[in-house]
Design a protein around this motif. Structure first.
Motif, PDB file in Angstrom:
ATOM      1  N   LYS A  84      90.871  44.773 -20.055  1.00 26.43           N
ATOM      2  CA  LYS A  84      90.373  44.812 -21.353  1.00 26.43           C
ATOM      3  C   LYS A  84      89.455  43.758 -22.051  1.00 26.43           C
ATOM      4  CE  LYS A  84      94.248  47.632 -23.053  1.00 26.43           C
ATOM      5  NZ  LYS A  84      95.617  47.788 -24.124  1.00 26.43           N
ATOM      6  N   LYS A  85      89.806  42.608 -21.734  1.00 26.78           N
ATOM      7  CA  LYS A  85      89.038  41.413 -21.903  1.00 26.78           C
ATOM      8  C   LYS A  85      87.675  41.497 -21.286  1.00 26.78           C
ATOM      9  CE  LYS A  85      89.187  36.182 -21.466  1.00 26.78           C
ATOM     10  NZ  LYS A  85      89.871  35.082 -21.029  1.00 26.78           N
ATOM     11  N   ARG A  86      87.565  41.762 -19.967  1.00 29.00           N
ATOM     12  CA  ARG A  86      86.332  41.924 -19.239  1.00 29.00           C
ATOM     13  C   ARG A  86      85.365  42.830 -20.067  1.00 29.00           C
ATOM     14  NH1 ARG A  86      84.234  38.667 -15.451  1.00 29.00           N
ATOM     15  NH2 ARG A  86      83.821  40.299 -14.318  1.00 29.00           N
ATOM     16  N   MET A  87      86.042  43.941 -20.499  1.00 34.69           N
ATOM     17  CA  MET A  87      85.337  45.330 -20.970  1.00 34.69           C
ATOM     18  C   MET A  87      84.893  44.861 -22.221  1.00 34.69           C
ATOM     19  SD  MET A  87      84.952  47.383 -18.812  1.00 34.69           S
ATOM     20  CE  MET A  87      84.357  48.680 -19.742  1.00 34.69           C
TER      21      MET A  87
ATOM     22  N   GLU B 161      84.166  41.759 -23.798  1.00 37.97           N
ATOM     23  CA  GLU B 161      83.259  40.620 -23.670  1.00 37.97           C
ATOM     24  C   GLU B 161      82.055  40.778 -23.075  1.00 37.97           C
ATOM     25  OE1 GLU B 161      85.150  37.616 -21.413  1.00 37.97           O
ATOM     26  OE2 GLU B 161      86.710  37.104 -23.057  1.00 37.97           O
ATOM     27  N   SER B 162      81.811  41.773 -22.178  1.00 38.75           N
ATOM     28  CA  SER B 162      80.411  41.973 -21.719  1.00 38.75           C
ATOM     29  C   SER B 162      80.263  43.600 -21.827  1.00 38.75           C
ATOM     30  CB  SER B 162      80.468  41.551 -20.275  1.00 38.75           C
ATOM     31  OG  SER B 162      81.240  42.303 -19.502  1.00 38.75           O
ATOM     32  N   TYR B 163      78.941  43.871 -21.806  1.00 41.25           N
ATOM     33  CA  TYR B 163      78.503  45.131 -21.815  1.00 41.25           C
ATOM     34  C   TYR B 163      77.749  45.433 -20.764  1.00 41.25           C
ATOM     35  CZ  TYR B 163      80.232  45.293 -26.772  1.00 41.25           C
ATOM     36  OH  TYR B 163      81.051  45.233 -27.866  1.00 41.25           O
ATOM     37  N   PRO B 164      77.557  46.572 -20.330  1.00 42.11           N
ATOM     38  CA  PRO B 164      76.678  46.861 -18.929  1.00 42.11           C
ATOM     39  C   PRO B 164      75.473  47.021 -19.449  1.00 42.11           C
ATOM     40  CG  PRO B 164      78.004  48.836 -19.629  1.00 42.11           C
ATOM     41  CD  PRO B 164      78.728  47.787 -20.524  1.00 42.11           C
ATOM     42  N   GLU B 165      74.505  46.480 -18.423  1.00 44.52           N
ATOM     43  CA  GLU B 165      72.968  46.382 -18.860  1.00 44.52           C
ATOM     44  C   GLU B 165      72.486  47.784 -18.940  1.00 44.52           C
ATOM     45  OE1 GLU B 165      70.527  44.147 -16.546  1.00 44.52           O
ATOM     46  OE2 GLU B 165      72.403  42.697 -16.117  1.00 44.52           O
ATOM     47  N   PHE B 166      71.493  48.047 -20.008  1.00 44.53           N
ATOM     48  CA  PHE B 166      70.837  49.138 -20.045  1.00 44.53           C
ATOM     49  C   PHE B 166      69.631  49.152 -18.976  1.00 44.53           C
ATOM     50  CE2 PHE B 166      67.546  51.782 -21.815  1.00 44.53           C
ATOM     51  CZ  PHE B 166      68.285  53.117 -22.383  1.00 44.53           C
ATOM     52  N   GLU B 167      69.827  50.521 -18.528  1.00 44.50           N
ATOM     53  CA  GLU B 167      68.736  50.607 -17.192  1.00 44.50           C
ATOM     54  C   GLU B 167      68.233  52.135 -17.697  1.00 44.50           C
ATOM     55  OE1 GLU B 167      70.515  50.482 -13.206  1.00 44.50           O
ATOM     56  OE2 GLU B 167      71.501  48.861 -13.787  1.00 44.50           O
ATOM     57  N   GLU B 168      66.942  52.000 -18.083  1.00 52.00           N
ATOM     58  CA  GLU B 168      66.027  53.012 -18.365  1.00 52.00           C
ATOM     59  C   GLU B 168      65.676  53.919 -17.168  1.00 52.00           C
ATOM     60  OE1 GLU B 168      63.871  55.576 -20.824  1.00 52.00           O
ATOM     61  OE2 GLU B 168      64.986  53.630 -21.522  1.00 52.00           O
ATOM     62  N   GLU B 169      65.931  53.336 -15.929  1.00 50.78           N
ATOM     63  CA  GLU B 169      65.448  54.364 -14.966  1.00 50.78           C
ATOM     64  C   GLU B 169      66.776  55.329 -14.509  1.00 50.78           C
ATOM     65  OE1 GLU B 169      65.014  53.512 -10.110  1.00 50.78           O
ATOM     66  OE2 GLU B 169      63.784  52.311 -11.522  1.00 50.78           O
ATOM     67  N   SER B 170      67.989  54.725 -14.704  1.00 49.21           N
ATOM     68  CA  SER B 170      69.138  55.559 -14.678  1.00 49.21           C
ATOM     69  C   SER B 170      69.205  56.556 -15.668  1.00 49.21           C
ATOM     70  CB  SER B 170      70.334  54.343 -14.684  1.00 49.21           C
ATOM     71  OG  SER B 170      70.422  53.417 -13.841  1.00 49.21           O
ATOM     72  N   TRP B 171      68.868  56.170 -16.987  1.00 50.51           N
ATOM     73  CA  TRP B 171      69.071  57.374 -17.611  1.00 50.51           C
ATOM     74  C   TRP B 171      67.949  58.598 -17.473  1.00 50.51           C
ATOM     75  CZ3 TRP B 171      72.519  58.670 -21.033  1.00 50.51           C
ATOM     76  CH2 TRP B 171      73.518  57.582 -21.504  1.00 50.51           C
ATOM     77  N   LEU B 172      66.770  58.139 -16.859  1.00 54.03           N
ATOM     78  CA  LEU B 172      65.751  59.223 -16.750  1.00 54.03           C
ATOM     79  C   LEU B 172      66.256  60.028 -15.498  1.00 54.03           C
ATOM     80  CD1 LEU B 172      62.540  56.891 -16.959  1.00 54.03           C
ATOM     81  CD2 LEU B 172      63.282  58.737 -18.560  1.00 54.03           C
ATOM     82  N   LYS B 173      66.993  59.298 -14.497  1.00 52.86           N
ATOM     83  CA  LYS B 173      67.489  59.994 -13.414  1.00 52.86           C
ATOM     84  C   LYS B 173      68.492  61.008 -13.913  1.00 52.86           C
ATOM     85  CE  LYS B 173      66.701  56.807  -9.569  1.00 52.86           C
ATOM     86  NZ  LYS B 173      67.214  55.902  -8.709  1.00 52.86           N
TER      87      LYS B 173
END
Length: 97
Positions: free
Chosen positions: A14-17, A19-31
């Motif tokens: 829970k602490k790790r989730m 404190e940090s957010y995953p990076e937004f990757e435009e390419e992944s969303w497009l896929k």
């Protein structure tokens, strides 16, 4: 490495989730959008083919039934003609007396 019990593991997770957010990757969303569009297209074609299949079966059934009705109609007319001729003969025979 230290082994964590379930409670400690949950707290660390829970602490790790939080404190940090995953990076937004435009390419992944497009896929992902491309995959979803492809899936939507496949679903559309599948549904359209099922509808066309049912319509073709219905049309075939209708045409077969109407063809049988056309074939049955002359027999009915022939029977009606026979009945009319029989009744005319009876009338003629009764008129002769």
């Amino acid at each position: 490495m230290k082994e964590l019990n379930d409670k400690d593991f949950d707290q660390a997770f829970k602490k790790r989730m939080t404190e940090s957010y995953p990076e937004f990757e435009e390419e992944s969303w497009l896929k992902m959008e491309k995959k979803l569009r492809k899936r939507d297209r496949l679903v559309f074609y599948r549904n359209a083919s099922i509808i066309l299949l049912f319509l073709s079966f219905g049309l075939g059934f209708y045409l077969i039934k109407s063809k049988h009705k056309e074939n049955d109609q002359p027999q009915i007319v022939q029977k009606a003609d026979r009945i009319l001729t029989v009744t005319k003969r009876r009338e003629e025979s009764t008129n002769q007396y």
